[in-house]
Design a protein around this motif. Sequence first.
Motif, PDB file in Angstrom:
ATOM      1  N   GLY A   2      17.660 -51.182 -11.017  1.00 45.05           N
ATOM      2  CA  GLY A   2      17.202 -50.439 -12.183  1.00 45.05           C
ATOM      3  C   GLY A   2      15.854 -49.764 -12.026  1.00 45.05           C
ATOM      4  O   GLY A   2      15.723 -48.570 -12.315  1.00 45.05           O
ATOM      5  N   PRO A   3      14.796 -50.474 -11.583  1.00 44.37           N
ATOM      6  CA  PRO A   3      13.476 -49.833 -11.512  1.00 44.37           C
ATOM      7  C   PRO A   3      13.411 -48.656 -10.551  1.00 44.37           C
ATOM      8  O   PRO A   3      12.753 -47.663 -10.834  1.00 44.37           O
ATOM      9  N   VAL A   4      14.102 -48.733  -9.411  1.00 41.05           N
ATOM     10  CA  VAL A   4      14.051 -47.631  -8.455  1.00 41.05           C
ATOM     11  C   VAL A   4      14.747 -46.403  -9.039  1.00 41.05           C
ATOM     12  O   VAL A   4      14.239 -45.285  -8.965  1.00 41.05           O
ATOM     13  N   GLU A   5      15.889 -46.606  -9.657  1.00 39.99           N
ATOM     14  CA  GLU A   5      16.598 -45.498 -10.289  1.00 39.99           C
ATOM     15  C   GLU A   5      15.779 -44.922 -11.435  1.00 39.99           C
ATOM     16  O   GLU A   5      15.675 -43.703 -11.591  1.00 39.99           O
ATOM     17  N   ASN A   6      15.157 -45.791 -12.214  1.00 42.41           N
ATOM     18  CA  ASN A   6      14.340 -45.329 -13.340  1.00 42.41           C
ATOM     19  C   ASN A   6      13.140 -44.523 -12.866  1.00 42.41           C
ATOM     20  O   ASN A   6      12.730 -43.564 -13.534  1.00 42.41           O
ATOM     21  N   ASN A   7      12.538 -44.901 -11.728  1.00 42.02           N
ATOM     22  CA  ASN A   7      11.420 -44.130 -11.185  1.00 42.02           C
ATOM     23  C   ASN A   7      11.836 -42.700 -10.898  1.00 42.02           C
ATOM     24  O   ASN A   7      11.104 -41.751 -11.200  1.00 42.02           O
ATOM     25  N   LEU A   8      13.002 -42.522 -10.304  1.00 41.84           N
ATOM     26  CA  LEU A   8      13.468 -41.183  -9.990  1.00 41.84           C
ATOM     27  C   LEU A   8      13.803 -40.390 -11.245  1.00 41.84           C
ATOM     28  O   LEU A   8      13.535 -39.188 -11.335  1.00 41.84           O
ATOM     29  N   ILE A   9      14.369 -41.058 -12.231  1.00 44.38           N
ATOM     30  CA  ILE A   9      14.686 -40.379 -13.488  1.00 44.38           C
ATOM     31  C   ILE A   9      13.412 -39.952 -14.208  1.00 44.38           C
ATOM     32  O   ILE A   9      13.299 -38.830 -14.705  1.00 44.38           O
ATOM     33  N   ILE A  10      12.436 -40.834 -14.265  1.00 48.25           N
ATOM     34  CA  ILE A  10      11.160 -40.510 -14.915  1.00 48.25           C
ATOM     35  C   ILE A  10      10.464 -39.367 -14.193  1.00 48.25           C
ATOM     36  O   ILE A  10       9.843 -38.503 -14.820  1.00 48.25           O
ATOM     37  N   MET A  11      10.567 -39.320 -12.865  1.00 44.58           N
ATOM     38  CA  MET A  11       9.983 -38.217 -12.105  1.00 44.58           C
ATOM     39  C   MET A  11      10.580 -36.887 -12.563  1.00 44.58           C
ATOM     40  O   MET A  11       9.862 -35.910 -12.755  1.00 44.58           O
ATOM     41  N   GLY A  12      11.896 -36.849 -12.754  1.00 43.41           N
ATOM     42  CA  GLY A  12      12.532 -35.624 -13.252  1.00 43.41           C
ATOM     43  C   GLY A  12      12.024 -35.243 -14.628  1.00 43.41           C
ATOM     44  O   GLY A  12      11.808 -34.059 -14.920  1.00 43.41           O
ATOM     45  N   GLY A  13      11.824 -36.225 -15.481  1.00 44.56           N
ATOM     46  CA  GLY A  13      11.282 -35.957 -16.811  1.00 44.56           C
ATOM     47  C   GLY A  13       9.858 -35.429 -16.764  1.00 44.56           C
ATOM     48  O   GLY A  13       9.509 -34.497 -17.505  1.00 44.56           O
ATOM     49  N   TYR A  14       9.022 -36.004 -15.894  1.00 45.20           N
ATOM     50  CA  TYR A  14       7.650 -35.520 -15.758  1.00 45.20           C
ATOM     51  C   TYR A  14       7.605 -34.077 -15.252  1.00 45.20           C
ATOM     52  O   TYR A  14       6.805 -33.269 -15.714  1.00 45.20           O
ATOM     53  N   ILE A  15       8.462 -33.768 -14.299  1.00 45.16           N
ATOM     54  CA  ILE A  15       8.495 -32.404 -13.771  1.00 45.16           C
ATOM     55  C   ILE A  15       8.884 -31.424 -14.875  1.00 45.16           C
ATOM     56  O   ILE A  15       8.273 -30.366 -15.028  1.00 45.16           O
ATOM     57  N   SER A  16       9.895 -31.778 -15.656  1.00 45.36           N
ATOM     58  CA  SER A  16      10.329 -30.899 -16.742  1.00 45.36           C
ATOM     59  C   SER A  16       9.229 -30.696 -17.768  1.00 45.36           C
ATOM     60  O   SER A  16       8.978 -29.575 -18.211  1.00 45.36           O
ATOM     61  N   LEU A  17       8.574 -31.768 -18.141  1.00 43.02           N
ATOM     62  CA  LEU A  17       7.496 -31.666 -19.121  1.00 43.02           C
ATOM     63  C   LEU A  17       6.345 -30.828 -18.586  1.00 43.02           C
ATOM     64  O   LEU A  17       5.807 -29.966 -19.295  1.00 43.02           O
ATOM     65  N   ASN A  18       5.961 -31.053 -17.327  1.00 43.11           N
ATOM     66  CA  ASN A  18       4.892 -30.243 -16.727  1.00 43.11           C
ATOM     67  C   ASN A  18       5.268 -28.777 -16.677  1.00 43.11           C
ATOM     68  O   ASN A  18       4.446 -27.912 -16.979  1.00 43.11           O
ATOM     69  N   GLN A  19       6.497 -28.488 -16.282  1.00 44.94           N
ATOM     70  CA  GLN A  19       6.929 -27.103 -16.215  1.00 44.94           C
ATOM     71  C   GLN A  19       6.900 -26.449 -17.581  1.00 44.94           C
ATOM     72  O   GLN A  19       6.472 -25.313 -17.734  1.00 44.94           O
ATOM     73  N   LEU A  20       7.371 -27.157 -18.574  1.00 48.11           N
ATOM     74  CA  LEU A  20       7.396 -26.610 -19.931  1.00 48.11           C
ATOM     75  C   LEU A  20       5.981 -26.319 -20.422  1.00 48.11           C
ATOM     76  O   LEU A  20       5.706 -25.234 -20.957  1.00 48.11           O
ATOM     77  N   LEU A  21       5.067 -27.260 -20.217  1.00 48.13           N
ATOM     78  CA  LEU A  21       3.678 -27.049 -20.631  1.00 48.13           C
ATOM     79  C   LEU A  21       3.017 -25.932 -19.834  1.00 48.13           C
ATOM     80  O   LEU A  21       2.321 -25.085 -20.398  1.00 48.13           O
ATOM     81  N   PHE A  22       3.228 -25.922 -18.513  1.00 45.37           N
ATOM     82  CA  PHE A  22       2.651 -24.871 -17.691  1.00 45.37           C
ATOM     83  C   PHE A  22       3.195 -23.506 -18.092  1.00 45.37           C
ATOM     84  O   PHE A  22       2.460 -22.534 -18.139  1.00 45.37           O
ATOM     85  N   PHE A  23       4.493 -23.445 -18.366  1.00 44.13           N
ATOM     86  CA  PHE A  23       5.088 -22.147 -18.674  1.00 44.13           C
ATOM     87  C   PHE A  23       4.489 -21.555 -19.938  1.00 44.13           C
ATOM     88  O   PHE A  23       4.075 -20.401 -19.961  1.00 44.13           O
ATOM     89  N   PHE A  24       4.420 -22.321 -20.988  1.00 46.52           N
ATOM     90  CA  PHE A  24       3.939 -21.787 -22.256  1.00 46.52           C
ATOM     91  C   PHE A  24       2.418 -21.737 -22.339  1.00 46.52           C
ATOM     92  O   PHE A  24       1.866 -20.964 -23.111  1.00 46.52           O
ATOM     93  N   TRP A  25       1.719 -22.537 -21.552  1.00 51.14           N
ATOM     94  CA  TRP A  25       0.272 -22.569 -21.665  1.00 51.14           C
ATOM     95  C   TRP A  25      -0.398 -21.700 -20.614  1.00 51.14           C
ATOM     96  O   TRP A  25      -1.359 -21.006 -20.899  1.00 51.14           O
ATOM     97  N   LEU A  26       0.122 -21.722 -19.388  1.00 50.55           N
ATOM     98  CA  LEU A  26      -0.579 -21.027 -18.313  1.00 50.55           C
ATOM     99  C   LEU A  26       0.185 -19.868 -17.679  1.00 50.55           C
ATOM    100  O   LEU A  26      -0.389 -18.830 -17.404  1.00 50.55           O
ATOM    101  N   TYR A  27       1.461 -20.040 -17.406  1.00 54.41           N
ATOM    102  CA  TYR A  27       2.192 -19.008 -16.678  1.00 54.41           C
ATOM    103  C   TYR A  27       2.210 -17.686 -17.423  1.00 54.41           C
ATOM    104  O   TYR A  27       2.158 -16.628 -16.813  1.00 54.41           O
ATOM    105  N   LEU A  28       2.305 -17.736 -18.724  1.00 52.09           N
ATOM    106  CA  LEU A  28       2.399 -16.494 -19.487  1.00 52.09           C
ATOM    107  C   LEU A  28       1.069 -15.751 -19.565  1.00 52.09           C
ATOM    108  O   LEU A  28       1.034 -14.595 -19.940  1.00 52.09           O
ATOM    109  N   ARG A  29      -0.034 -16.404 -19.207  1.00 48.99           N
ATOM    110  CA  ARG A  29      -1.346 -15.753 -19.117  1.00 48.99           C
ATOM    111  C   ARG A  29      -1.793 -15.782 -17.665  1.00 48.99           C
ATOM    112  O   ARG A  29      -2.341 -16.772 -17.220  1.00 48.99           O
TER     113      ARG A  29
END
Length: 128
Positions: free
Chosen positions: A42-69
């Motif tokens: 469970g923990p190893v699989e959860n680490n990989l899943i959480i990594m995907g979530g962090y990447i998505s959240l970072n991309q979303l924040l970067f896109f609307f906060w920085l990429y557009l400017r």
Amino acid sequence: MNLLTLIVRSNFHFSVWLSIIGGVMVFRHTDWIIMNPEELLGPVENNLIIMGGYISLNQLLFFFWLYLRDGRLPALLMGMLFFLISGGSWFYADVNGIPLNEYFPLVCMYLGISHCLPYLVEQPVEEK
């Protein structure tokens, strides 16, 4: 805007949304990152899943906060992060004995290249 800049910009936007949607979809499809996820602890699989979530959240924040400017530098930094994820996933899988999906590092490499190209091709916006 010339044709090369338009192609690079369109590819960049596609890769941003691909990483956001892909990161969210990893919560339901862990086999996109690892082969035979039911064999993992469970923990190893959860680490990989959480990594995907962090990447998505970072991309979303970067896109609307920085990429557009004028997001050339943030896009370059996010591209470098994708290169690190691509190489680090091989290392993480080897150390932990995880059967990694061979397409995951390749997709991360594509995302890294797509994020670095705008920095190399586009001209910086001049301040007024």
